[in-house]
Design a protein around this motif. Structure first.
Motif, short mmCIF file in Angstrom:
data_model
loop_
_atom_site.label_atom_id
_atom_site.label_comp_id
_atom_site.label_asym_id
_atom_site.label_seq_id
_atom_site.Cartn_x
_atom_site.Cartn_y
_atom_site.Cartn_z
N LYS A 331 24.49 6.51 -6.59
CA LYS A 331 23.42 6.31 -5.61
C LYS A 331 23.61 4.93 -5.02
N TYR A 332 23.48 4.84 -3.70
CA TYR A 332 23.82 3.59 -3.00
C TYR A 332 22.55 2.97 -2.40
N LEU A 333 22.36 1.71 -2.68
CA LEU A 333 21.20 0.99 -2.16
C LEU A 333 21.69 -0.22 -1.38
N LEU A 354 22.72 -12.90 -9.17
CA LEU A 354 21.72 -11.92 -9.59
C LEU A 354 22.37 -10.57 -9.86
N MET A 355 23.35 -10.20 -9.05
CA MET A 355 24.07 -8.95 -9.28
C MET A 355 24.74 -8.97 -10.65
N ASP A 356 25.38 -10.09 -10.98
CA ASP A 356 26.03 -10.22 -12.28
C ASP A 356 25.01 -10.21 -13.41
N GLU A 357 23.91 -10.94 -13.21
CA GLU A 357 22.88 -11.02 -14.25
C GLU A 357 22.30 -9.65 -14.57
N MET A 358 22.12 -8.82 -13.55
CA MET A 358 21.50 -7.51 -13.74
C MET A 358 22.51 -6.40 -14.01
N ARG A 359 23.79 -6.79 -14.17
CA ARG A 359 24.87 -5.86 -14.55
C ARG A 359 24.96 -4.71 -13.54
N ARG A 380 24.70 3.85 -10.97
CA ARG A 380 24.62 5.11 -11.71
C ARG A 380 23.16 5.53 -11.77
N ASP A 381 22.92 6.81 -12.12
CA ASP A 381 21.54 7.31 -12.11
C ASP A 381 20.62 6.45 -12.95
N ASP A 382 21.10 6.01 -14.12
CA ASP A 382 20.23 5.25 -15.02
C ASP A 382 20.07 3.79 -14.58
N ALA A 383 20.77 3.39 -13.51
CA ALA A 383 20.69 1.99 -13.06
C ALA A 383 20.01 1.86 -11.70
N ALA A 385 16.87 2.19 -10.79
CA ALA A 385 15.65 1.38 -10.85
C ALA A 385 16.00 -0.10 -10.92
N ARG A 386 17.09 -0.40 -11.61
CA ARG A 386 17.53 -1.80 -11.69
C ARG A 386 18.02 -2.28 -10.33
#
Length: 449
Positions: A331-333, A354-359, A380-383, A385-386
């Motif tokens: 999924k692309y944001l 921030l991208m690195d911090e939030m993996r 990925r689907d589980d990421a 929300a992050r």
């Protein structure tokens, strides 16, 4: 029932309820949800637009203007039962007046088609958002792009509009002149309104001479932060840069795989100069080289031919699809922000950290020449929300730095939640304007305000 009424009024050939057509008109390129409309109407004339709006008023069904479908923030996604008003068949170049540097077009004309027509006159329309968007859609979102630093975005290049209001009234806004102090500037109110105030049915556009002396540089740096700092140094120097684009290492790795190129996989600036003379081009290139070397450039490449320049900008414009290809089934944001020029390196560095911090996996690229850049997260689907939390934190930081939640993509659905923080009491006045022009709330409801 609604589709039958539309067919009676407009004819069978202009109305579709095909599932594939409905689905294509219930989405855009960047919003995760798909909500098909009740029907799609392919308008061919101003009278068709007025007829659709008359049916919409009578039936109490909203209308969403639709161009090429290349928007990114959910502006085309219905919030309930709706008619999608597709303007792609209104695609005539009505007039080209080279002596006045003006073109008059219908809203479905795409920017590439217009520029193909203008080439014989030695002219071009400069706004370049990457996608081959329709000019009506570009005006509706106040699009900009790679050349904005030199030529400005849509507001700077639209001289006049014809607009149909929700009540069917046709307004002529602006004049085909370079300057006017006559009355309130209603034309610019409709540019960037995302179809919430009226339907754009004709545009009068400002044209520019094709540059004779073009020079392009690709400059590679050890980090994205150094790249952003170099971009600011170039801007602060006063060099007349026409394009100044940041592309990070992940984007170039994706482009190499997607387009079979061999760019160094390091953060880079892509620069282009439109110079007045050959001598000026040489002097501007020399000064730019001095600046980027002082800023820590690792490698500099020059694109000397038209073919090399085309390949270079192809890489920039294809970066989104390259990343999608590199990370399939994600999924692309996409988040686009803009800040004052002096704060741009700071926000780029913040986004990378921030991208690195939030993996999160994604890239940074954009029009840093006007303080605007994009982050594209491949989650990925589980990421997912992050990824949304990342976008919220990035926008919040941009606003703290005096910037905006969206530099060019528009508000749509995704950016609505930031509007109160960015605009304060002014948002209530925007809502009043919406009610004034569209009292029944029929035009693209639920967007912007």
């Amino acid at each position: 029932m609604l589709a039958g009424t539309l067919r009676q009024v407009l004819g069978e050939a202009k109305v579709s309820t095909s599932p594939s057509v409905l689905e294509a008109h219930g989405r855009d390129e960047g919003y995760p949800e798909v909500r098909p409309p009740l029907a799609v109407v392919f308008a061919e004339t101003v009278a068709d637009v007025q007829a659709v709006l008359e049916v919409a008023r009578r039936e109490g069904v909203p209308v969403i203007p639709f161009g090429a479908g290349t928007s990114l923030e959910g502006a085309l996604v219905p919030q309930g039962p709706a008619i999608s008003l597709d303007l792609s068949r209104m695609n005539q170049i009505l007039e080209v007046r080279p002596e006045d540097f003006v073109a008059v077009v219908e809203p479905g004309v795409t920017r590439k088609r217009l520029n193909e027509r203008l080439r014989r006159e030695g002219l071009f329309f400069p706004v370049d958002p990457g996608a081959d968007a329709s000019l009506g859609g570009m005006a509706a979102t106040n699009a900009s792009g790679t050349t904005t630093v030199r030529y400005g975005g849509m507001r700077a290049n639209v001289l006049a509009l014809q607009v149909v209001l929700a009540n069917g009234e046709v307004l002529e806004l602006g004049r085909a002149v370079r300057k006017t102090s006559s009355g309130y500037d209603l034309k610019d109110l409709f540019i960037g309104s995302e179809g919430t105030l009226g339907v754009i049915t004709r545009l009068t556009l400002k044209l520019h001479p094709l540059p004779e002396h073009v020079h392009t540089l690709r400059v590679f740096f050890p980090s994205v932060e150094r790249t952003a700092e170099a971009a600011y140094a170039i801007l602060a120097s006063g060099l007349p840069v026409a394009r100044l684009e940041l592309v990070d290492d992940l984007a170039l790795r994706a482009v190499n795989r997607y387009l079979d190129r061999n760019y160094p996989e390091r953060p880079a600036l892509f620069l282009e100069f439109h110079s007045a003379t050959a001598a000026a081009m040489q002097e501007e290139s020399r000064f730019a080289l001095e600046l980027v070397r002082e800023a820590g450039a690792l490698e500099v490449e020059a694109a000397m031919t038209a073919e090399e320049r085309t390949a270079q900008w192809e890489a920039r414009h294809q970066a989104y699809w390259a990343l999608v290809n590199l990370f399939p089934q994600r999924k692309y944001l996409i988040t686009d922000t803009a800040v004052p020029l002096s704060r741009m390196p700071e926000l780029v560095g913040y986004a990378r950290a921030l991208m690195d911090e939030m993996r999160l996996e994604g890239n940074i690229l954009g029009h840093v020449g006007d303080g605007n850049f994009h982050t594209l997260i491949a989650a990925r689907d589980d990421a997912y929300a992050r990824a949304e939390a990342f976008a919220e934190r990035l926008v919040a930081r941009a606003l703290e730095l005096g910037g905006t939640a969206t530099g060019e993509h528009g508000v749509g659905l995704r950016k609505k939640k930031y509007m109160p923080l960015e605009h304060g009491n002014a948002l209530a006045w925007m809502a009043r304007l919406k009610t004034l022009f569209d009292p029944e709330g029929l035009l693209n409801p639920g967007k912007v305000v």
